[in-house]
Design a protein around this motif. Structure first.
Motif, mmCIF file in Angstrom:
data_model
loop_
_atom_site.group_PDB
_atom_site.id
_atom_site.type_symbol
_atom_site.label_atom_id
_atom_site.label_comp_id
_atom_site.label_asym_id
_atom_site.label_seq_id
_atom_site.Cartn_x
_atom_site.Cartn_y
_atom_site.Cartn_z
ATOM 1 N N PHE A 16 -12.783 -11.227 10.449
ATOM 2 C CA PHE A 16 -12.851 -12.415 11.303
ATOM 3 C C PHE A 16 -12.859 -12.094 12.794
ATOM 4 O O PHE A 16 -13.392 -12.852 13.587
ATOM 5 C CB PHE A 16 -11.662 -13.329 11.009
ATOM 6 N N GLY A 17 -12.165 -11.047 13.188
ATOM 7 C CA GLY A 17 -11.997 -10.778 14.605
ATOM 8 C C GLY A 17 -10.819 -11.507 15.220
ATOM 9 O O GLY A 17 -10.607 -11.427 16.430
ATOM 10 N N TYR A 18 -10.021 -12.222 14.415
ATOM 11 C CA TYR A 18 -8.858 -12.889 14.985
ATOM 12 C C TYR A 18 -7.697 -11.906 15.132
ATOM 13 O O TYR A 18 -7.676 -10.831 14.539
ATOM 14 C CB TYR A 18 -8.442 -14.110 14.152
ATOM 15 N N ILE A 19 -6.684 -12.310 15.920
ATOM 16 C CA ILE A 19 -5.516 -11.481 16.174
ATOM 17 C C ILE A 19 -4.350 -11.989 15.318
ATOM 18 O O ILE A 19 -4.034 -13.181 15.365
ATOM 19 C CB ILE A 19 -5.109 -11.524 17.659
ATOM 20 N N PRO A 20 -3.687 -11.125 14.559
ATOM 21 C CA PRO A 20 -2.541 -11.564 13.751
ATOM 22 C C PRO A 20 -1.290 -11.709 14.621
ATOM 23 O O PRO A 20 -0.338 -10.927 14.529
ATOM 24 C CB PRO A 20 -2.400 -10.449 12.708
ATOM 25 N N PHE A 21 -1.272 -12.748 15.456
ATOM 26 C CA PHE A 21 -0.192 -12.899 16.426
ATOM 27 C C PHE A 21 1.181 -12.965 15.759
ATOM 28 O O PHE A 21 2.172 -12.483 16.321
ATOM 29 C CB PHE A 21 -0.422 -14.158 17.268
ATOM 30 N N SER A 22 1.265 -13.585 14.591
ATOM 31 C CA SER A 22 2.574 -13.745 13.959
ATOM 32 C C SER A 22 3.188 -12.409 13.560
ATOM 33 O O SER A 22 4.400 -12.323 13.327
ATOM 34 C CB SER A 22 2.450 -14.641 12.724
ATOM 35 N N ALA A 23 2.381 -11.354 13.472
ATOM 36 C CA ALA A 23 2.891 -10.026 13.102
ATOM 37 C C ALA A 23 3.309 -9.202 14.312
ATOM 38 O O ALA A 23 3.800 -8.084 14.150
ATOM 39 C CB ALA A 23 1.828 -9.266 12.309
ATOM 40 N N LEU A 24 3.120 -9.747 15.519
ATOM 41 C CA LEU A 24 3.414 -9.010 16.753
ATOM 42 C C LEU A 24 4.691 -9.558 17.367
ATOM 43 O O LEU A 24 4.674 -10.363 18.298
ATOM 44 C CB LEU A 24 2.238 -9.130 17.731
ATOM 45 N N ALA A 25 5.819 -9.139 16.839
ATOM 46 C CA ALA A 25 7.110 -9.627 17.325
ATOM 47 C C ALA A 25 7.388 -9.078 18.719
ATOM 48 O O ALA A 25 7.357 -7.859 18.928
ATOM 49 C CB ALA A 25 8.214 -9.223 16.362
#
Length: 682
Positions: free
Chosen positions: A121-130
């Motif tokens: 997708f090219g999206y960023i997994p923000f929820s995994a970046l604490a």
């Protein structure tokens, strides 16, 4: 033999200063220095301008989410105004300078030098970046180069993991918030064999808020519930006096429900990387990584509230690596030579359903996917001419990339008869792309630094853009297997001022031109059908201002971006309009009081100008102002009581607006949300 654990300062320097190189540290060659960071920034880095977010600001986020902190950099945006609790994951691309228009990232985002965007997708997994796992974030707006530079058409966001000096042996926090929300995190860090190992985990969940306005709700409408977790293992081990190995592994899963009961999405990932750093005479930064990701999503009809589409499985894999060498070429030059490669492969499996029949039968089975490969070589030199006292730095570099798009296909099968209704195999494509950048930094005095830069770059369309259609009712957006790469040309000039101790001011004027920009283009008269297409170009020009001041226990920081972004598409209805989802003005300001001992308080105000939902400007998303705050009260023995507040004035933030036959369909962003909790060791 002496062993030192030093904090990394790779990214935390101001734009007009340099980090001390490890080679300059006192001592003999038997000393082992473990930093857990990459190589030091080249001296020409400030020529391209950047904004630095330090660790304390990362920890003082009212939402506790990295995407909210990135909002401190005016001009940063995702496709939607929602964060990772109430947005579909596939919307969470990152972009800068109003070069948006669809949900894919136009900004290269790196964690410890590794690209972290989803391979499909090219999206960023923000929820995994604490945020508590990070040391610092550097945001550089404008085209990039160097390792993995292909894709950095709107800039680069570099995240660095927290160092041993920043990580206590044990830390933990627990929060309870509005709408039965909970957030729990913990970290354990131990010295081991001259290096260290750090294990951390985070889990958060909530019943969520109603994204649907009250007058649009129906029996099937539900709050945006979320439930996600992530765990991270990082190990740093010395090899010799000037070299070390760094290993990182991250596992995460994120589940969300949006708008209607049963409209569930899931994203998950298993990432691992290993990195070798040598800070000797021949400096080396070499890394390899692998990503295993998946995504699923159920679409619910807004008229019958039955399942209309089950995007049940989207597995993807990303593999890549780089080798960068800095040979000793004398005190006046820092030369970087390197190669890098990225491979992405992914598949989409989805089932279509007839939502108009009570039995809700399955109608079609679809399978699509393909492969991408980008390999590049790069060279960049930073020259500090002798005799000028280090006041002038000239920098320049070039990349040559070979890219290919292969094995693309789309197949559709009738679920009842098993007859193949569509079966397309797409031709393989490949080409070379040349890109580069040049810059200059001149320190006229201790208080004034002038800079200028010009650059070019490109971005391949993602597998998602090429092969995956999607539906956000009532709008269907089709894929386009013939999409061409986007190509950027840009220039900027700026000034950095330090009029007094602790006070910095910065201004940048920029012009960026994105040729063959990929946009979601309306192709039906009713506005409910769109297709991803290359438009002639998007031209963005504007001004970016930043300021910060530290006086005793008080600090103030502010950021403002004016981006005049226009689509050039002769003959099209949207010619001369701004791209979808791009505000013209954005601003952010933070005031903090943080004495060395005792309570602390931080308040952030953000403003986003109106923007348009679609390419034709039929639906407008109004401007919004939000206010966040966080307060800490130490109560002894390393324990603090923490109160957080998001959107304190309960501003109505519209994140999506689609009007069909005069009937609106609206989504809203985070309302007022209050948290109370405790932290230890943070």
């Amino acid at each position: 033999m002496k062993i030192f654990i030093l904090p990394a300062i790779l990214l935390s320097v101001p734009t007009a200063a340099l980090a001390q190189a490890p080679d300059d540290a006192p001592g003999d060659s038997s000393q082992i220095i473990v930093t857990g960071a990459g190589l030091d920034l080249p001296p020409g880095t400030p020529a391209y301008g950047s904004v630095v977010i330090d660790r304390q600001r990362l920890l003082d986020s009212a939402s506790g989410r990295i995407e909210s902190v990135l909002g401190d950099v005016a001009g940063f945006q995702q496709f939607r105004r929602s964060d990772s609790r109430s947005s579909n994951p596939s919307n969470q691309g990152a972009t800068l300078r109003a070069l948006g228009g669809n949900a894919s990232s136009r900004t290269l985002m790196l964690l410890d030098g590794v690209p972290i965007a989803d391979p499909f997708f090219g999206y960023i997994p923000f929820s995994a970046l604490a945020p508590e796992r990070l040391s610092v974030v550097r945001v550089t707006r404008g085209g990039g180069i160097g390792a993995f530079g292909a894709g950095a058409v709107a800039g680069t966001i570099e995240l660095a993991s927290a160092t041993r000096a920043q990580l206590p042996d044990f830390s933990a926090s627990a929060f309870y918030g509005s709408r039965d929300s909970t957030e729990v995190s913990a970290g354990l860090t131990q010295d081991l064999g001259g290096g260290y190992v750090s294990l951390s985990g985070r889990w958060d969940r909530g019943d969520g808020f109603q994204t649907t306005p009250g007058d649009q709700r129906v029996a099937a409408t539900v709050p945006a519930a979320y439930d996600g977790w992530s765990t991270n293992l990082r190990a740093v081990a010395p090899i010799a006096a000037t070299s070390e190995l760094q290993f990182r592994a991250t596992l995460f899963e994120d589940n969300r429900t949006l708008r209607f009961a049963g409209a569930d999405s899931m994203s998950q990932g298993q990432d691992a990387s290993i990195r070798y750093i040598n800070r000797g005479a021949w400096q080396v930064d070499a890394l390899a990584y692998i990503q295993a990701r998946n995504f699923s999503n159920i679409v619910i009809s807004s008229s019958t509230f039955r399942k209309s589409l089950d995007q049940r499985n989207t597995p993807s894999t990303g593999i890549g690596g780089k080798i960068e060498i800095r040979p000793p070429v004398g005190p006046d030059h820092v030369l970087r030579l390197g190669v890098d490669t990225r491979f992405a492969t992914g598949d989409m499996y989805e089932d279509a359903y007839n939502a108009n029949i009570a039995t809700n039968p399955r109608t079609f089975l679809r399978h699509a996917g393909g492969d991408q490969w980008t390999s590049g070589i790069f060279a960049e030199d930073d020259w500090t001419p002798e005799g000028l006292g280090g006041r002038l730095v000239l920098t320049g570099g070039a990349r040559a990339d070979r890219w290919s798009i292969r094995n693309g296909f789309y197949k559709e099968v009738n679920a009842t008869t098993s007859a193949v209704s569509k079966d397309f195999g797409y031709a393989d494509r490949s080409a070379w792309e040349i890109s580069g950048r040049v810059g200059a930094l001149y320190r006229a005095s201790d208080a004034i630094a002038l800079r200028a830069a010009a650059y070019s770059g490109f971005r391949l369309p993602t597998l998602n853009e090429l092969y995956r259609p999607f539906v956000v009712f009532p709008v269907t957006t089709r894929a386009n297997e013939a999409l061409k790469p986007e190509k950027l040309k840009g220039a900027e000039a700026g000034i950095d001022l330090t009029p007094a101790k602790g006070v910095t001011l910065s201004a940048t004027a920029f012009y960026n031109r994105l040729d063959d920009a990929i946009a979601n283009v309306t192709i039906s008269a009713d506005g409910n059908t769109r297709q991803r297409q290359n438009v002639n170009r998007v031209v963005a020009k504007g001004i970016e201002l930043t300021a910060s001041a530290h006086v005793d226990d008080f600090s103030v920081s502010a950021s403002y971006a004016y981006s005049h972004s226009i689509v050039h598409a002769p003959g099209a209805l949207f010619d001369g309009l701004s791209p979808a989802q791009t505000p013209r003005h954005a601003a952010s300001g933070t005031i903090a009081w943080a004495p060395a001992h005792g309570p602390s308080l931080s308040t952030t105000l953000r403003y986003t100008f109106k923007q348009y939902e679609d390419d034709l400007h039929k639906d407008v998303l109004p401007a919004a102002i939000t206010c966040d705050a966080i307060a800490r009260l130490p109560i002894g023995h390393g324990v603090s009581l923490v109160a957080r507040g998001e959107n304190l004035f309960d501003e109505r933030v519209v994140t999506r607006q689609v009007t069909t036959n005069g009937i609106p369909s609206t989504d809203l962003g985070t309302p007022r949300t209050l948290w109370i909790g405790v932290s230890f060791g943070g």
